[in-house]
Design an enzyme around this catalytic site. Structure first.
Site, PDB file in Angstrom:
ATOM      1  N   ARG A  78      -7.822  -0.437   1.050  1.00 21.30           N
ATOM      2  CA  ARG A  78      -8.279  -1.721   0.265  1.00 21.30           C
ATOM      3  C   ARG A  78      -8.844  -1.363  -1.099  1.00 21.30           C
ATOM      4  O   ARG A  78      -8.449  -2.227  -1.779  1.00 21.30           O
ATOM      5  CB  ARG A  78      -9.419  -2.049   1.113  1.00 21.30           C
ATOM      6  CG  ARG A  78     -10.547  -1.137   1.427  1.00 21.30           C
ATOM      7  CD  ARG A  78     -11.523  -1.787   2.487  1.00 21.30           C
ATOM      8  NE  ARG A  78     -10.929  -1.486   3.851  1.00 21.30           N
ATOM      9  CZ  ARG A  78     -11.477  -1.520   4.757  1.00 21.30           C
ATOM     10  NH1 ARG A  78     -12.613  -2.114   4.891  1.00 21.30           N
ATOM     11  NH2 ARG A  78     -10.802  -1.200   6.108  1.00 21.30           N
TER      12      ARG A  78
ATOM     13  N   LYS B 235     -10.123  12.828   8.641  1.00 21.65           N
ATOM     14  CA  LYS B 235      -9.632  12.207   9.670  1.00 21.65           C
ATOM     15  C   LYS B 235      -9.388  13.460  10.925  1.00 21.65           C
ATOM     16  O   LYS B 235      -9.005  14.526  10.548  1.00 21.65           O
ATOM     17  CB  LYS B 235      -8.144  11.720   9.997  1.00 21.65           C
ATOM     18  CG  LYS B 235      -8.090  10.299   9.159  1.00 21.65           C
ATOM     19  CD  LYS B 235      -6.235   9.945   9.290  1.00 21.65           C
ATOM     20  CE  LYS B 235      -6.210   8.553   8.289  1.00 21.65           C
ATOM     21  NZ  LYS B 235      -6.869   7.267   8.917  1.00 21.65           N
TER      22      LYS B 235
ATOM     23  N   LYS C 106       0.893  -1.377  -0.196  1.00 23.19           N
ATOM     24  CA  LYS C 106      -0.084   0.012   0.015  1.00 23.19           C
ATOM     25  C   LYS C 106       0.995   1.252  -0.191  1.00 23.19           C
ATOM     26  O   LYS C 106       1.781   1.333   0.912  1.00 23.19           O
ATOM     27  CB  LYS C 106      -1.085  -0.019   1.319  1.00 23.19           C
ATOM     28  CG  LYS C 106      -1.833   1.171   1.383  1.00 23.19           C
ATOM     29  CD  LYS C 106      -2.649   1.192   2.671  1.00 23.19           C
ATOM     30  CE  LYS C 106      -3.251   2.603   2.943  1.00 23.19           C
ATOM     31  NZ  LYS C 106      -4.041   2.487   4.298  1.00 23.19           N
TER      32      LYS C 106
ATOM     33  N   GLU D  72      -9.420   3.710   2.323  1.00 28.73           N
ATOM     34  CA  GLU D  72      -8.956   3.775   0.941  1.00 28.73           C
ATOM     35  C   GLU D  72      -7.666   2.866   0.563  1.00 28.73           C
ATOM     36  O   GLU D  72      -7.773   2.650  -0.427  1.00 28.73           O
ATOM     37  CB  GLU D  72      -8.352   5.181   0.702  1.00 28.73           C
ATOM     38  CG  GLU D  72      -7.008   5.524   1.282  1.00 28.73           C
ATOM     39  CD  GLU D  72      -6.589   5.324   2.492  1.00 28.73           C
ATOM     40  OE1 GLU D  72      -7.627   5.340   3.396  1.00 28.73           O
ATOM     41  OE2 GLU D  72      -5.466   5.034   2.979  1.00 28.73           O
TER      42      GLU D  72
ATOM     43  N   ASP E 120      -2.508  10.138   3.857  1.00 32.12           N
ATOM     44  CA  ASP E 120      -3.730   9.742   4.185  1.00 32.12           C
ATOM     45  C   ASP E 120      -4.636  10.727   4.866  1.00 32.12           C
ATOM     46  O   ASP E 120      -4.276  10.714   6.420  1.00 32.12           O
ATOM     47  CB  ASP E 120      -3.905   8.304   4.751  1.00 32.12           C
ATOM     48  CG  ASP E 120      -5.373   7.923   4.935  1.00 32.12           C
ATOM     49  OD1 ASP E 120      -6.323   8.496   4.448  1.00 32.12           O
ATOM     50  OD2 ASP E 120      -5.667   6.620   5.530  1.00 32.12           O
TER      51      ASP E 120
ATOM     52  N   ASP F 173     -12.004   7.050   4.099  1.00 32.52           N
ATOM     53  CA  ASP F 173     -10.754   7.073   4.755  1.00 32.52           C
ATOM     54  C   ASP F 173     -10.627   5.487   4.745  1.00 32.52           C
ATOM     55  O   ASP F 173      -9.339   5.060   5.151  1.00 32.52           O
ATOM     56  CB  ASP F 173     -11.118   7.189   6.251  1.00 32.52           C
ATOM     57  CG  ASP F 173      -9.613   7.325   6.930  1.00 32.52           C
ATOM     58  OD1 ASP F 173      -8.662   7.370   6.198  1.00 32.52           O
ATOM     59  OD2 ASP F 173      -9.769   7.432   8.114  1.00 32.52           O
TER      60      ASP F 173
ATOM     61  N   ASP G 160       1.646   6.206   5.485  1.00 35.40           N
ATOM     62  CA  ASP G 160       0.567   5.223   4.911  1.00 35.40           C
ATOM     63  C   ASP G 160       1.226   4.641   3.698  1.00 35.40           C
ATOM     64  O   ASP G 160       0.415   3.769   3.012  1.00 35.40           O
ATOM     65  CB  ASP G 160      -0.552   5.972   4.740  1.00 35.40           C
ATOM     66  CG  ASP G 160      -1.912   5.094   4.800  1.00 35.40           C
ATOM     67  OD1 ASP G 160      -1.773   4.040   5.544  1.00 35.40           O
ATOM     68  OD2 ASP G 160      -2.785   5.327   4.372  1.00 35.40           O
TER      69      ASP G 160
HETATM   70  N1  BES Z   1      -4.301   4.253   7.097  1.00 36.11           N
HETATM   71  C1  BES Z   1      -5.227   4.133   7.630  1.00 36.11           C
HETATM   72  C2  BES Z   1      -4.925   3.075   8.784  1.00 36.11           C
HETATM   73  C3  BES Z   1      -3.852   3.518   9.908  1.00 36.11           C
HETATM   74  C4  BES Z   1      -4.443   3.789  11.062  1.00 36.11           C
HETATM   75  C5  BES Z   1      -2.590   3.042   9.660  1.00 36.11           C
HETATM   76  C6  BES Z   1      -3.385   4.055  11.993  1.00 36.11           C
HETATM   77  C7  BES Z   1      -1.699   3.444  10.519  1.00 36.11           C
HETATM   78  C8  BES Z   1      -2.025   4.005  11.835  1.00 36.11           C
HETATM   79  C9  BES Z   1      -6.417   3.669   6.956  1.00 36.11           C
HETATM   80  O1  BES Z   1      -6.546   3.999   5.509  1.00 36.11           O
HETATM   81  C10 BES Z   1      -7.795   4.043   7.690  1.00 36.11           C
HETATM   82  O2  BES Z   1      -7.829   5.061   7.827  1.00 36.11           O
HETATM   83  N2  BES Z   1      -8.621   2.993   7.953  1.00 36.11           N
HETATM   84  C11 BES Z   1      -9.811   3.004   8.651  1.00 36.11           C
HETATM   85  C12 BES Z   1     -10.770   2.271   8.274  1.00 36.11           C
HETATM   86  C13 BES Z   1     -12.156   2.438   8.587  1.00 36.11           C
HETATM   87  C14 BES Z   1     -12.540   3.948   8.040  1.00 36.11           C
HETATM   88  C15 BES Z   1     -13.003   1.239   8.328  1.00 36.11           C
HETATM   89  C16 BES Z   1      -9.519   2.920  10.030  1.00 36.11           C
HETATM   90  O3  BES Z   1      -8.931   2.074  10.471  1.00 36.11           O
HETATM   91  O4  BES Z   1     -10.016   3.655  10.980  1.00 36.11           O
HETATM   92 ZN    ZN Z   2      -4.561   4.622   4.833  1.00 36.56          ZN
HETATM   93 ZN    ZN Z   3      -7.477   6.028   5.491  1.00 36.34          ZN
END
Ligand code: BES
Ligand code: ZN
Ligand code: ZN
Length: 501
Positions: free
Chosen positions: A354, A280, A268, A352, A273, A350, A291
């Site tokens: 996947r 966020k 990824k 994104e 992000d 967010d 990210d």
């Molecule tokens: N890049 C984030 C996940 C992340 C969180 C990486 C903390 C490193 C540290 C990812 O894109 C994300 O925001 N995921 C969301 C998914 C949710 C909206 C289903 C998450 O984990 O909150």
């Molecule tokens: Zn992310």
């Molecule tokens: Zn994200």
């Protein structure tokens, strides 16, 4: 500058500022060379007075005069070799090496001789030499590009591993291998630590070009217009809010042997992000330059594997984009069609990672038909909350790849913990308007497992594992060989896995 070399001279004959031993609990003073004890007569008394017995990561530094020049003897403890308290002896050895590098720099010294001894009869000296080499590279790394105070920048460090004559050749060989791996991990960390405006998807593609050229790898970079034309709706959707073009980076390494199996690594590469329109909160965004750690890991792993003459073919694929809000950004409620024809409803922009991985995984399966495929992604906060910063989440339904990954994890130090992927989680990502939805149903929660299920829609029958490195990629505390910032999680693991495949 960091250097590491091998010497067969007696400890004290190496002209360095520090003389070091990594010792087990209740070590005997006979492990310390006689000439050191003679030149540093206060050493044993200091050990006694400070009650230094070699407990895990305890350190003692004793200054002495050698030919009228100040020198130091440094001892770092390993704890009990047999009992492990959940941390293996080799991991404690790595951390002892990290601790040693810190102790040397605390003396203001830039050179150290370490007597290389295996901490356990079960561990070969070659393996220990390789781990000492990788770990000292890691411990030396420090992101100082933007530090202007010369006194605060990284100082040089020269490490000499002291061995018997009969071991010199093999140790030398493993030190060379270890240096390739250590440098690759640090390269990944450097990219991760680089501010996001200076490492955009296009910059990452340029870095990949340099890696390809250096190692004579095949490289293809698809840019945004091609990505749209190819039907990669996930990657294109994530990039819509950004001014910078997204890219799909593909690096190919061919083993010398004909008909070698092919491993595909997918990482990824979100260079920042923000969450997109599902923005966020500010404090969650602070570290989101991390990210792209999965992309960095796969590109840096193939870099090392090419230099190590890996016996299997490797393809490294990095879908890369920014995830930003704007008037043109993808909106919650939008539906996208991926490279393999499946559709997804985007309820949260967010989630994104996947979306870009879906296209990259489908592409990998269709174009390369790999024997096995592994993706690495800072995918979910849920995984990071479940396992904390010490284990990456492993998701797979294939026993063979699980076994190989767990072995590579033990050997390399990139720790993994398997999390479930049972069918019960499948229903979490159903959608009423598209094939699947990009976030899980809140009743099922288990966000890391439902994300893995989303990815599974894009791998077909390929033997596949997903590694969620959200917790392990950045700011890992309390491990002596890391500092705040990128860790390069996954590089050591992928290199070990591929070399043993
Ligand atoms: N890049 C984030 C996940 C992340 C969180 C990486 C903390 C490193 C540290 C990812 O894109 C994300 O925001 N995921 C969301 C998914 C949710 C909206 C289903 C998450 O984990 O909150
Ligand atoms: Zn992310
Ligand atoms: Zn994200």
């Amino acid at each position: 500058m960091f250097t590491i070399s091998v010497s067969t001279k007696k400890m004290l004959d190496n002209s360095v500022e520090c003389y070091a031993y990594i010792v087990e609990k209740d070590f005997k003073s006979s492990v310390i060379a006689d000439e050191i004890k003679k030149t540093c007569p206060q050493l044993l008394a200091a050990i006694k007075q400070k009650k230094f017995v070699g407990a895990t990561l305890d350190t003692i530094t004793v200054p002495f005069m050698r030919d009228n020049v100040l020198a130091y003897c440094v001892l770092v403890g390993l704890g009990e070799v047999e009992s492990n308290g959940g941390v293996s002896i080799i991991e404690r050895y790595r951390r002892a090496v990290g601790q040693l590098v810190k102790a040397v720099s605390a003396c203001g010294a830039t050179s150290v001789a370490l007597e290389l001894v295996s901490p356990s009869k079960k561990l070969s000296l070659e393996y220990v030499a390789k781990q000492a080499t990788i770990t000292s590279h890691l411990a030396y790394y420090f992101f100082d590009d933007f530090i202007t105070d010369k006194n605060k920048k990284a100082k040089d460090l020269n490490i000499t591993l002291v061995v018997d004559n009969r071991n010199k050749k093999v140790v030398q060989e493993w030190v060379e291998q270890g240096s390739i791996i250590g440098a690759a991990v640090n390269q990944a960390r450097h990219w991760i630590d680089t501010p996001p405006t200076q490492l955009t998807p296009q910059d990452l593609a340029k870095k990949a070009q340099v890696v390809a050229k250096r190692n004579k790898l095949g490289i293809t970079v698809f840019h945004e217009s091609e990505i749209i034309k190819m039907g990669m709706g996930g990657l294109a959707a994530v990039s819509r809010g950004s001014e910078v073009d997204c890219a799909l980076i593909i690096l190919e390494y061919k083993a010398k042997k004909k008909n070698a199996p092919t491993l595909c690594f997918v990482g990824k590469g979100i260079t920042f992000d923000s969450g997109g329109l599902s923005l966020k909160p500010a404090d969650f965004m602070e570290t989101m330059k991390e990210d792209m750690a999965g992309a960095a890991a796969v590109i840096c792993a193939i870099d090392a594997l090419a230099q190590l003459d890996c016996p299997v073919n490797i393809v490294a694929i990095a879908p890369t984009s920014e995830n930003l809000p704007s008037g043109t950004a993808t909106k919650p409620g939008d539906i996208v069609t991926f490279y393999n024809g499946k559709t997804a409803e985007i309820k949260n922009t967010d989630a994104e990672g996947r979306l870009i991985l879906a296209d990259a995984l489908s592409y990998a399966v269709k174009q390369y038909k790999p024997d096995a495929m592994i993706d690495l992604a800072t995918l979910t906060g849920a995984c990071s909350r479940a396992l904390g910063p010490f284990y990456s989440g492993l998701f797979t339904e294939h026993d063979e790849i699980k076994k190989r990954l767990m072995e590579a994890s033990d050997i390399s130090g990139d720790q993994l913990w398997q999390l479930p992927m049972g069918d019960d989680y499948k229903k979490a990502i159903t959608s009423t308007v598209a094939d699947i939805c990009n976030i899980g149903n809140s009743k099922i929660s288990a966000g890391a497992s439902t994300a893995a299920h989303f990815l599974q829609h894009f791998v077909g029958d390929t033997m596949w594992a997903h590694l969620d490195i959200a917790g392990t990629a950045f700011d890992v505390p309390n491990i002596s060989y890391y500092r705040p910032g990128g860790t390069g999680a996954g590089v050591r693991l992928l290199v070990e896995l591929a070399m043993k495949w």
